[in-house]
Structures are given as C-alpha cells and as structure tokens.
Enzyme design. Structure first.
Site, PDB file in Angstrom:
ATOM      1  N   SER A  68       0.829  -1.214   0.000  1.00  0.00           N
ATOM      2  CA  SER A  68       0.000   0.000   0.000  1.00  0.00           C
ATOM      3  C   SER A  68       0.859   1.257   0.000  1.00  0.00           C
ATOM      4  O   SER A  68       1.921   1.294   0.620  1.00  0.00           O
ATOM      5  CB  SER A  68      -0.879  -0.009   1.247  1.00  0.00           C
ATOM      6  OG  SER A  68      -1.445   1.263   1.462  1.00  0.00           O
ATOM      7  N   TYR A  79      -1.287   5.737  -4.523  1.00  0.00           N
ATOM      8  CA  TYR A  79      -2.183   6.886  -4.371  1.00  0.00           C
ATOM      9  C   TYR A  79      -1.481   8.072  -5.004  1.00  0.00           C
ATOM     10  O   TYR A  79      -0.304   8.308  -4.737  1.00  0.00           O
ATOM     11  CB  TYR A  79      -2.472   7.181  -2.895  1.00  0.00           C
ATOM     12  CG  TYR A  79      -3.562   6.322  -2.311  1.00  0.00           C
ATOM     13  CD1 TYR A  79      -4.763   6.134  -2.987  1.00  0.00           C
ATOM     14  CD2 TYR A  79      -3.404   5.713  -1.076  1.00  0.00           C
ATOM     15  CE1 TYR A  79      -5.768   5.351  -2.454  1.00  0.00           C
ATOM     16  CE2 TYR A  79      -4.408   4.933  -0.533  1.00  0.00           C
ATOM     17  CZ  TYR A  79      -5.588   4.754  -1.228  1.00  0.00           C
ATOM     18  OH  TYR A  79      -6.580   3.984  -0.699  1.00  0.00           O
ATOM     19  N   THR A  85      -5.114   3.217  -7.379  1.00  0.00           N
ATOM     20  CA  THR A  85      -6.430   3.218  -6.721  1.00  0.00           C
ATOM     21  C   THR A  85      -7.161   4.514  -7.042  1.00  0.00           C
ATOM     22  O   THR A  85      -6.629   5.610  -6.828  1.00  0.00           O
ATOM     23  CB  THR A  85      -6.276   3.032  -5.205  1.00  0.00           C
ATOM     24  OG1 THR A  85      -5.679   1.754  -4.986  1.00  0.00           O
ATOM     25  CG2 THR A  85      -7.629   3.059  -4.500  1.00  0.00           C
ATOM     26  N   LYS A 140      -7.705   0.177  -9.838  1.00  0.00           N
ATOM     27  CA  LYS A 140      -8.495  -0.403  -8.738  1.00  0.00           C
ATOM     28  C   LYS A 140      -9.637   0.532  -8.365  1.00  0.00           C
ATOM     29  O   LYS A 140      -9.417   1.735  -8.146  1.00  0.00           O
ATOM     30  CB  LYS A 140      -7.577  -0.622  -7.527  1.00  0.00           C
ATOM     31  CG  LYS A 140      -8.279  -1.152  -6.274  1.00  0.00           C
ATOM     32  CD  LYS A 140      -7.249  -1.587  -5.230  1.00  0.00           C
ATOM     33  CE  LYS A 140      -7.860  -2.168  -3.984  1.00  0.00           C
ATOM     34  NZ  LYS A 140      -8.276  -1.157  -3.012  1.00  0.00           N
ATOM     35  N   HIS A 180     -13.638  -0.598  -2.260  1.00  0.00           N
ATOM     36  CA  HIS A 180     -12.755  -0.275  -1.137  1.00  0.00           C
ATOM     37  C   HIS A 180     -13.314  -0.851   0.164  1.00  0.00           C
ATOM     38  O   HIS A 180     -13.145  -0.292   1.246  1.00  0.00           O
ATOM     39  CB  HIS A 180     -12.606   1.248  -1.023  1.00  0.00           C
ATOM     40  CG  HIS A 180     -11.265   1.717  -0.515  1.00  0.00           C
ATOM     41  ND1 HIS A 180     -10.242   2.100  -1.343  1.00  0.00           N
ATOM     42  CD2 HIS A 180     -10.786   1.868   0.739  1.00  0.00           C
ATOM     43  CE1 HIS A 180      -9.203   2.476  -0.623  1.00  0.00           C
ATOM     44  NE2 HIS A 180      -9.499   2.337   0.654  1.00  0.00           N
TER      45      HIS A 180
HETATM   46  C1  LIG Z   1      -8.009  -0.695   6.972  1.00  0.00           C
HETATM   47  C2  LIG Z   1      -8.025  -0.662   5.474  1.00  0.00           C
HETATM   48  C3  LIG Z   1      -7.101   0.103   4.802  1.00  0.00           C
HETATM   49  C4  LIG Z   1      -7.080   0.112   3.413  1.00  0.00           C
HETATM   50  N1  LIG Z   1      -6.097   0.805   2.775  1.00  0.00           N
HETATM   51  C5  LIG Z   1      -6.045   0.759   1.425  1.00  0.00           C
HETATM   52  C6  LIG Z   1      -4.987   1.366   0.741  1.00  0.00           C
HETATM   53  O1  LIG Z   1      -4.073   1.921   1.340  1.00  0.00           O
HETATM   54  N2  LIG Z   1      -4.984   1.335  -0.597  1.00  0.00           N
HETATM   55  C7  LIG Z   1      -5.984   0.727  -1.316  1.00  0.00           C
HETATM   56  O2  LIG Z   1      -5.969   0.722  -2.533  1.00  0.00           O
HETATM   57  N3  LIG Z   1      -6.978   0.086  -0.684  1.00  0.00           N
HETATM   58  C8  LIG Z   1      -7.026   0.089   0.662  1.00  0.00           C
HETATM   59  N4  LIG Z   1      -8.019  -0.584   1.303  1.00  0.00           N
HETATM   60  C9  LIG Z   1      -9.013  -1.328   0.512  1.00  0.00           C
HETATM   61  C10 LIG Z   1      -8.557  -2.779   0.264  1.00  0.00           C
HETATM   62  O3  LIG Z   1      -7.521  -2.814  -0.678  1.00  0.00           O
HETATM   63  C11 LIG Z   1      -9.719  -3.615  -0.286  1.00  0.00           C
HETATM   64  O4  LIG Z   1     -10.286  -2.964  -1.402  1.00  0.00           O
HETATM   65  C12 LIG Z   1     -10.808  -3.834   0.772  1.00  0.00           C
HETATM   66  O5  LIG Z   1     -10.222  -4.154   2.011  1.00  0.00           O
HETATM   67  C13 LIG Z   1     -11.761  -4.936   0.342  1.00  0.00           C
HETATM   68  O6  LIG Z   1     -12.812  -5.044   1.234  1.00  0.00           O
HETATM   69  P1  LIG Z   1     -12.887  -6.204   2.358  1.00  0.00           P
HETATM   70  O7  LIG Z   1     -11.667  -6.080   3.163  1.00  0.00           O
HETATM   71  O8  LIG Z   1     -14.120  -5.875   3.130  1.00  0.00           O
HETATM   72  O9  LIG Z   1     -12.988  -7.498   1.607  1.00  0.00           O
HETATM   73  C14 LIG Z   1      -8.055  -0.613   2.685  1.00  0.00           C
HETATM   74  C15 LIG Z   1      -8.985  -1.387   3.378  1.00  0.00           C
HETATM   75  C16 LIG Z   1      -8.983  -1.427   4.749  1.00  0.00           C
HETATM   76  C17 LIG Z   1      -9.985  -2.296   5.457  1.00  0.00           C
HETATM   77  O1  LIG Z   2      -8.299   3.968   4.952  1.00  0.00           O
HETATM   78  C1  LIG Z   2      -8.339   3.682   3.756  1.00  0.00           C
HETATM   79  O2  LIG Z   2      -9.183   2.893   3.309  1.00  0.00           O
HETATM   80  C2  LIG Z   2      -7.420   4.281   2.816  1.00  0.00           C
HETATM   81  O3  LIG Z   2      -7.157   3.640   1.854  1.00  0.00           O
HETATM   82  C3  LIG Z   2      -6.856   5.638   2.991  1.00  0.00           C
HETATM   83  C4  LIG Z   2      -5.798   6.051   2.221  1.00  0.00           C
HETATM   84  C5  LIG Z   2      -5.264   7.315   2.346  1.00  0.00           C
HETATM   85  C6  LIG Z   2      -5.773   8.205   3.244  1.00  0.00           C
HETATM   86  C7  LIG Z   2      -6.838   7.814   4.005  1.00  0.00           C
HETATM   87  C8  LIG Z   2      -7.378   6.522   3.889  1.00  0.00           C
END
Ligand SMILES: Cc1cc2nc3c(=O)[nH]c(=O)nc-3n(C[C@H](O)[C@H](O)[C@H](O)COP(=O)(O)O)c2cc1C
Ligand SMILES: O=C(O)C(=O)c1ccccc1
Length: 426
Positions: free
Chosen positions: A132, A156, A182, A294, A318
């Site tokens: 990430s 990002y 993303t 994504k 997400h």
């Molecule tokens: C705590 C958390 C942080 C996340 N951070 C990112 C991230 O930094 N970049 C990103 O593309 N997706 C991020 N996601 C989304 C995940 O890549 C993914 O799309 C999502 O967790 C899928 O849903 P699920 O966990 O309910 O199956 C994050 C999800 C969670 C739960």
């Molecule tokens: O928390 C998240 O889901 C996430 O992907 C994110 C990323 C950058 C800033 C804040 C949240």
C-alpha cells in the site's frame, strides 16, 4: 498419521483435525465472524474502528457481504478430480493460486510488525502481496523480506507529481510486478466510527512510511506549508500524540520539527480529487510495468480504461469504506467483466471465504484480493495468523472446487452458478 487426503484443502483439514486430537487449536478462528471478533478483542477501540469501519451507515459494507449470500453455486456430481489446479494466468505470469493480498494501509493498527509480517506470510504461502501507498513499513524493507516472491505496488496519486513518480520508480526498483492505481479514494470517505473517536492514524504519523522514506518527499520538508486552518487544543492528549509523532520521526531519522512538517505535508498533499483519465495516460508513459486500475465499478469506466491501454482492472468499492450506499462490488462485477473485453478483471470487497473466491471467479474474476480477513489474522497472531488465514481460504477454495466437480479454478464460470432468475432466495 494417515493423510485423509490430497491437495491444500484436505491436507489443511487433516492437520487441524489431527492436531486437535492432542488438544491443539488453530491460532486464529476459521469462521470469518469469529475471526473478526478475535481481532476486536485484541485491538484498541480506535485501531479496530479504523480497520473494520466503513462509510456512513455501512450499508455498502453489508451489501458486499449480502451480494455473496445471493450468488449460489450449482455443483455437478461424479465429475470430481483427485487434485485441483488453482493456478491462474495474470500479467503474463502464472500464479499458483487466484488469491492476492489487497493493499491495506496502516497495518501497524493491527500488529507492530505490520506490513513486514504480512510480506513474510505472503511469501511463505506463495501469494502476491500488494504493497500500500499507506503502508507502515517502507516498500524496500517488505520487498527484501519477500525474496523473489511476487509483489505489486498500490499507488495513491497526491498533488505532488514528483513524489508520485518517485513512488513508481521505487516500486520498479524493488521488483513490483505491477502498479495498482487506486481511483476510489481521491477523497477520504465519511467514516463515523473514526469520526466518533476523532481518530485518523496519519495525523499521528502512522501509515505514512512510504512518504517518510521517500527522498523526494523528504527533500520538501524544509519548505514550509501555509499554516493549517484548524489547530488541535493544547491538552495532555496532544502532548502524547506529539511524543508518538516524534518517536516515529526518530525511526526515520527526522527531527521532531521535520516530522511535524511531514505529517502536515502528507495531510495537505496525499489526495487529488481532480485526478482524471489523462493522468492515467501519463502514468502509462512513466512506467513499463503493467498497470491495474483499482476501484472500477461502471462498465463505461472499464471501456475507457481499455482505451487508455491499461493491463487490468480491479472491481472494488474499497470494502465499503468510501461511499455509503454504492453498489455491492460483486453486483458490479459481471457488468465490468463484459465491458472489459480481453482485459483481466480482478475483484475485492467482501471476500471472506474460499467459497466466496469461487463465486467471484465464476462471475468472471481472474483473481481475487483478500482484505480484512488477513488483517484480522495479523491482529490475532501476527505473521502466523496471516498464514493461517491464507491457508484456510485456499483450503476451502480447493475443497469447494472438488465438491463442485471443477478440475481447475480457471474453469469456473456461469455454468457453476444458479442463474439469477431461477434462484431460491436465501
Ligand atoms: C483498513 C483498510 C485500509 C485500506 N487501505 C487501502 C490502501 O491503502 N490502498 C488501497 O488501494 N486500498 C485500501 N483498502 C481497501 C482494500 O484494498 C480492499 O479494497 C478492501 O479491504 C476490500 O474489502 P474487504 O476487506 O471488506 O474485503 C483498505 C482497506 C482497509 C480495510
Ligand atoms: O483507509 C483507507 O481505506 C485508505 O485507503 C486511505 C488512504 C489514504 C488516506 C486515508 C485513507
């Protein structure tokens, strides 16, 4: 001990049951709800809220799970095989299974070893890990921990193009097999669980390791930004937050003043609400790595992506963290698959079990990203917990294929699903 079976499914079952004879239990609960509850019991309220929470009333988070309840598998009898082939072709490579670990930011909310534990677990299990942009450990350290195992880098795109380009170059240098851009987080969603606690990890210097370790980002730290519009009240809690921030800064060789500047600069620059398709074309020019988008949900966006020369799409909302009331990701999958033509479509959001993986593949996904379940495994038992969660999902997928009468994961298709019109409602 006799092995009651072959393949990852039966060997995992055997191990668990046989060890159970000696009173040993799996380190992490196998059932997804119990897994989440075990993680909740381990973590502080704000850390769990950040990981588990979603946007608004969390309707979309629930809809992601409900969509999996509606899709029903339709097995064939007397056509099983002794071994199943879980491998899939993706990005010109053959991966041993259709599972990847989704990019999840701020993994230090789950465990002190954070991304490093996940990187090791992913490498051990042969599952690619998507690093990430909001990681808690710099990508170079995670790559080193993975040896030759496949990793991807999730990007990002902030307001500073040079920092964005620097991330891409670093991803190339540390052996990422693709860039995952993303698109659904150009603004941070409205998250009541975090708002109620007034808690955003980035302001405490958490989840910004890619930035703190970036030479370009660091070169900006002595250039002051305009003073932020809101100042925190001067309280003992603020002093503690300041101490946490300073400790983080020390770990990255930054003075307390530089670290405060870093957190402020991150907050001011990490998103670009006006990111557009021409930026995708620019990114296409910046790197020769395969490019995945994504967060695609609309078929028209899938067609535009194909025109822009990307290499694949990830259908995702997400995990319901961005728009409350948007479509369940699984419900959007078939439309994107048919619009994507020959582009491979990956899927995440709501995958909890091996049976869920089978459903997403049957609906046209080439591969599936696991999100929260591995994070909960990390919270409960660190690296070993992540490994167990991966093993459980793959074991159930393998058994599900066997019971469906499907020889290979890539053979799953609409023929293994009850057509929507004739479905019995759960
Ligand atoms: C705590 C958390 C942080 C996340 N951070 C990112 C991230 O930094 N970049 C990103 O593309 N997706 C991020 N996601 C989304 C995940 O890549 C993914 O799309 C999502 O967790 C899928 O849903 P699920 O966990 O309910 O199956 C994050 C999800 C969670 C739960
Ligand atoms: O928390 C998240 O889901 C996430 O992907 C994110 C990323 C950058 C800033 C804040 C949240």
């Amino acid at each position: 001990m006799t092995n009651i079976g072959s393949g990852p499914g039966r060997s995992r079952q055997t191990r668990v049951y046989v060890r159970g004879l000696g009173g040993e239990r799996p380190r992490v609960p196998v059932g997804p709800d119990r897994l989440e509850a075990a993680a909740r019991a381990k973590l502080s309220a704000p850390d769990f809220a950040y990981l588990a929470g979603g946007a608004g009333t969390e309707r979309t988070m629930r809809a992601n799970l409900a969509a999996f309840e509606r899709v029903q598998l339709l097995p064939r009898m007397l056509s099983g095989t002794r071994e199943r082939d879980l491998s899939v072709e993706l990005l010109g490579l053959t991966f041993p299974t259709p599972l990847l670990l989704a990019p999840v930011g701020v993994l230090e909310c789950a465990h002190p070893q954070a991304d490093l534990a996940v990187a090791r677990a992913a490498a051990q299990e042969g599952v690619p890990f998507v690093f990430s942009s909001q990681a808690s450990v710099p990508m170079e350290a995670c790559a080193k921990a993975m040896g030759d195992s496949p990793r991807l880098f999730q990007l990002y795109w902030g307001t500073d193009d040079e920092v964005t380009r620097s991330f891409v170059r670093r991803a190339e240098a540390c052996g990422a097999r693709a860039i995952v851009l993303t698109l659904d987080t150009t603004l941070l969603g409205w998250r009541p669980r975090d708002l109620d606690l007034g808690h955003l990890p980035f302001l405490r210097g958490r989840g910004i390791a890619q930035y703190l370790s970036d030479p370009l980002f660091r070169s900006r730290l002595d250039t002051p930004l305009p003073a932020p519009a809101v100042q925190p009240p001067r309280t003992p809690a603020l002093l503690r937050a300041g101490a946490e921030l300073a400790a983080k800064g020390r770990a990255f060789g930054l003075t307390p003043t530089q670290m405060r500047a870093a957190a402020a600069r991150f907050t001011a620059t990490y998103t670009r609400p006006d990111l557009g398709w021409d930026d995708v074309s620019r990114l296409r020019e910046w790197t020769r790595l395969p490019l995945l988008l994504k967060g695609i949900l609309h078929p028209e966006d899938a067609r535009e992506a194909a025109r822009r020369g990307v290499d694949g799409l990830i259908v995702s909302n997400h995990g319901g963290r961005q728009i409350d009331g948007e479509v369940a990701a699984l419900d959007a999958l078939p439309g994107v698959v048919s619009a994507a033509g020959s582009l491979p479509v990956l899927f995440d959001s709501g995958v909890r079990t091996g049976s869920d993986v089978a459903k997403a593949l049957a609906l046209g996904a080439r591969a599936v990203l696991l999100g929260r379940p591995y994070v909960y495994g990390l919270a409960v038992a660190g690296e070993a917990g992540v490994r167990e969660v991966i093993q459980n999902v793959l074991a159930e997928l393998d058994l599900t294929l066997g019971l469906l009468g499907v020889r290979a994961a890539r053979d799953l298709g609409p023929g293994h699903l009850v057509p929507l019109a004739s479905q019995t409602q759960p």
